[in-house]
Design a protein around this motif. Structure first.
Motif, PDB file in Angstrom:
ATOM      1  N   MET A   1      50.273  28.791 -13.231  1.00  0.00           N
ATOM      2  CA  MET A   1      49.988  30.082 -13.858  1.00  0.00           C
ATOM      3  C   MET A   1      51.148  30.510 -14.759  1.00  0.00           C
ATOM      4  O   MET A   1      52.304  30.439 -14.369  1.00  0.00           O
ATOM      5  N   ASN A   3      53.520  33.172 -16.393  1.00  0.00           N
ATOM      6  CA  ASN A   3      53.981  34.466 -15.906  1.00  0.00           C
ATOM      7  C   ASN A   3      53.466  35.616 -16.769  1.00  0.00           C
ATOM      8  O   ASN A   3      52.924  36.595 -16.264  1.00  0.00           O
ATOM      9  N   VAL A 112      44.849  38.355 -17.334  1.00  0.00           N
ATOM     10  CA  VAL A 112      45.343  38.744 -16.013  1.00  0.00           C
ATOM     11  C   VAL A 112      44.227  38.754 -14.982  1.00  0.00           C
ATOM     12  O   VAL A 112      44.376  38.217 -13.879  1.00  0.00           O
ATOM     13  N   GLY A 115      43.236  35.373 -13.763  1.00  0.00           N
ATOM     14  CA  GLY A 115      44.270  34.598 -13.100  1.00  0.00           C
ATOM     15  C   GLY A 115      45.003  33.605 -13.978  1.00  0.00           C
ATOM     16  O   GLY A 115      45.826  32.834 -13.471  1.00  0.00           O
ATOM     17  N   CYS A 117      47.207  34.398 -16.199  1.00  0.00           N
ATOM     18  CA  CYS A 117      48.570  34.929 -16.279  1.00  0.00           C
ATOM     19  C   CYS A 117      48.751  35.998 -15.206  1.00  0.00           C
ATOM     20  O   CYS A 117      47.800  36.701 -14.852  1.00  0.00           O
ATOM     21  N   LYS A 118      49.969  36.130 -14.720  1.00  0.00           N
ATOM     22  CA  LYS A 118      50.242  37.165 -13.729  1.00  0.00           C
ATOM     23  C   LYS A 118      50.271  38.533 -14.392  1.00  0.00           C
ATOM     24  O   LYS A 118      49.768  39.522 -13.843  1.00  0.00           O
ATOM     25  N   HIS A 119      50.889  38.609 -15.559  1.00  0.00           N
ATOM     26  CA  HIS A 119      50.964  39.844 -16.334  1.00  0.00           C
ATOM     27  C   HIS A 119      50.678  39.513 -17.797  1.00  0.00           C
ATOM     28  O   HIS A 119      50.636  38.341 -18.190  1.00  0.00           O
ATOM     29  N   SER A 120      50.526  40.543 -18.626  1.00  0.00           N
ATOM     30  CA  SER A 120      50.342  40.316 -20.052  1.00  0.00           C
ATOM     31  C   SER A 120      50.916  41.477 -20.842  1.00  0.00           C
ATOM     32  O   SER A 120      51.167  42.556 -20.303  1.00  0.00           O
ATOM     33  N   ALA A 281      56.108  45.542 -11.621  1.00  0.00           N
ATOM     34  CA  ALA A 281      55.633  44.154 -11.600  1.00  0.00           C
ATOM     35  C   ALA A 281      55.810  43.488 -10.240  1.00  0.00           C
ATOM     36  O   ALA A 281      55.151  42.483  -9.953  1.00  0.00           O
ATOM     37  N   TRP A 284      52.298  45.071  -8.567  1.00  0.00           N
ATOM     38  CA  TRP A 284      50.997  45.134  -9.215  1.00  0.00           C
ATOM     39  C   TRP A 284      50.941  44.220 -10.428  1.00  0.00           C
ATOM     40  O   TRP A 284      51.959  43.906 -11.030  1.00  0.00           O
ATOM     41  N   ASN A 285      49.720  43.804 -10.765  1.00  0.00           N
ATOM     42  CA  ASN A 285      49.511  43.065 -12.008  1.00  0.00           C
ATOM     43  C   ASN A 285      49.508  44.054 -13.162  1.00  0.00           C
ATOM     44  O   ASN A 285      48.818  45.070 -13.119  1.00  0.00           O
TER      45      ASN A 285
END
Length: 353
Positions: A1, A3, A112, A115, A117-120, A281, A284-285
């Protein structure tokens, strides 16, 4: 994944006030600064951070938040570069730019929620948090975070979404969209609204039934800095988020609360931004959306946000915080404590603060 996934509306330069013959702080140089700075870093390595292509949103995506009459009005205004609001401009290609920006926002959400990416972080312009369902304001035409929240609800089935604004200006447009909707928690941390545009978003404004307590406004006194933001986050924001338990956090990431911003009077530093994003972070996403900020450190602060999302150490702060705090008005901390107490009192019936 990966990040952090990044999206960027490549056609943003076609939305430029100079095409209409006058300068404006919200102009293409903002994203150009960020792009140039990121090229000088090692962040875009495809694992920690990766840039993703996006397609333009449809008008139907915009209509999840904005009225049909308003969208048609905006489109018609681009033909002769007019718009009713004195602090918003459009150009002949602005409607296409707005659709591509919204597409980048929706893609950032997709990255996000699926799944990948964990964050964007959607690096887009123009910003959106002042735009209401049928109004433009403060450089904003369409409400990016509002459109994303409705998209995540209707397309991906999310039931609880939090929208947090850290732009120095209140998120009045976003709150107008969701003030009666308890499925979307809106938190706006902004400069005291008796001192700054849009002169809305007071502590007393907590939403309307059936969503009383779900619109939260914290007025930060002029010269508030990292310590005040950290106290607010620890004593209010994190506790409310924990009780609400959002499935996604949309961050209206304005960089005009920075100590070098000439248009506002807040004093967040590099470390101040890092701490806010890093704490969020961890639990939470995050889908971050670029909002305001009109100084020369936009690229630097973008890299700080990315490092916080990745979980890496921050860049060394460029200011002596002790000196910065010592130079500010003596009333700042007193006014902050008074506002914090008032906010807690207002929110106590809903969040047990």
């Amino acid at each position: 994944m990966v990040n952090v996934g990044l999206t960027l509306n490549e056609n943003h330069s076609l939305h430029d006030s100079l095409l209409n013959g006058y300068p404006c702080p919200e102009n293409p140089s903002r994203l150009e600064q960020i792009q140039e700075y990121l090229k000088s870093t090692d962040l875009l390595d495809g694992v920690r951070c990766r840039m993703y292509d996006s397609k333009a949103a449809s008008v139907n995506d915009i209509l999840r938040v904005h009225t049909k009459e308003y969208v048609e009005f905006v489109k018609s205004c681009t033909k002769d570069s007019r718009l009713s609001s004195k602090d918003v401009y459009v150009c002949p290609s602005s409607f296409d730019v707005l659709l591509e920006a919204t597409g980048c926002v929706l893609n950032a959400g997709d990255l996000v929620v699926t799944g990948k990416c964990k964050h964007s972080f959607a690096l887009i312009r123009p910003p959106g948090h002042h735009a209401g369902p049928d109004t433009s304001s403060g450089f904003c035409v369409f409400n990016n975070s509002g459109v994303l929240a409705r998209y995540l609800q209707e397309v991906h089935g999310l039931e609880r979404i939090a929208i947090i604004n850290i732009d120095a200006h209140a998120s009045d447009g976003t709150h107008a969209v969701f003030e009666a909707d308890p499925s979307v928690l809106c938190i706006s941390i902004h400069q005291d609204q008796s001192t700054l545009y849009p002169y809305k978003g007071f502590i007393r404004d907590i939403g309307v039934r059936p969503a009383l307590g779900y619109c939260i406004n914290m007025e930060m006194p002029p010269e508030a800095s990292n310590p005040e933001y950290n106290v607010l986050y620890d004593e209010v924001v994190e506790k409310v988020l924990a009780k609400f338990d959002p499935q996604m956090v949309i961050l209206e990431c304005g960089f005009d609360a920075y100590h070098k911003e000439a248009l506002t009077k807040l004093n967040l530093t590099i470390d101040g931004y890092y701490q806010i994003i890093f704490k969020l972070a961890l639990k939470w996403n995050i889908v971050a959306l670029l909002e305001g900020g009109y100084h020369n450190d936009l690229g630097l602060l973008t890299s700080v946000v990315l490092r916080a999302l990745v979980g890496e150490s921050s860049i060394k702060d460029d200011v002596n915080l002790v000196d910065l705090l010592a130079s500010r008005h003596a009333k700042t901390r007193k006014d902050f404590n008074n506002n914090l107490s008032l906010l807690k009192m207002r929110l106590e019936p809903y969040w047990g603060l």
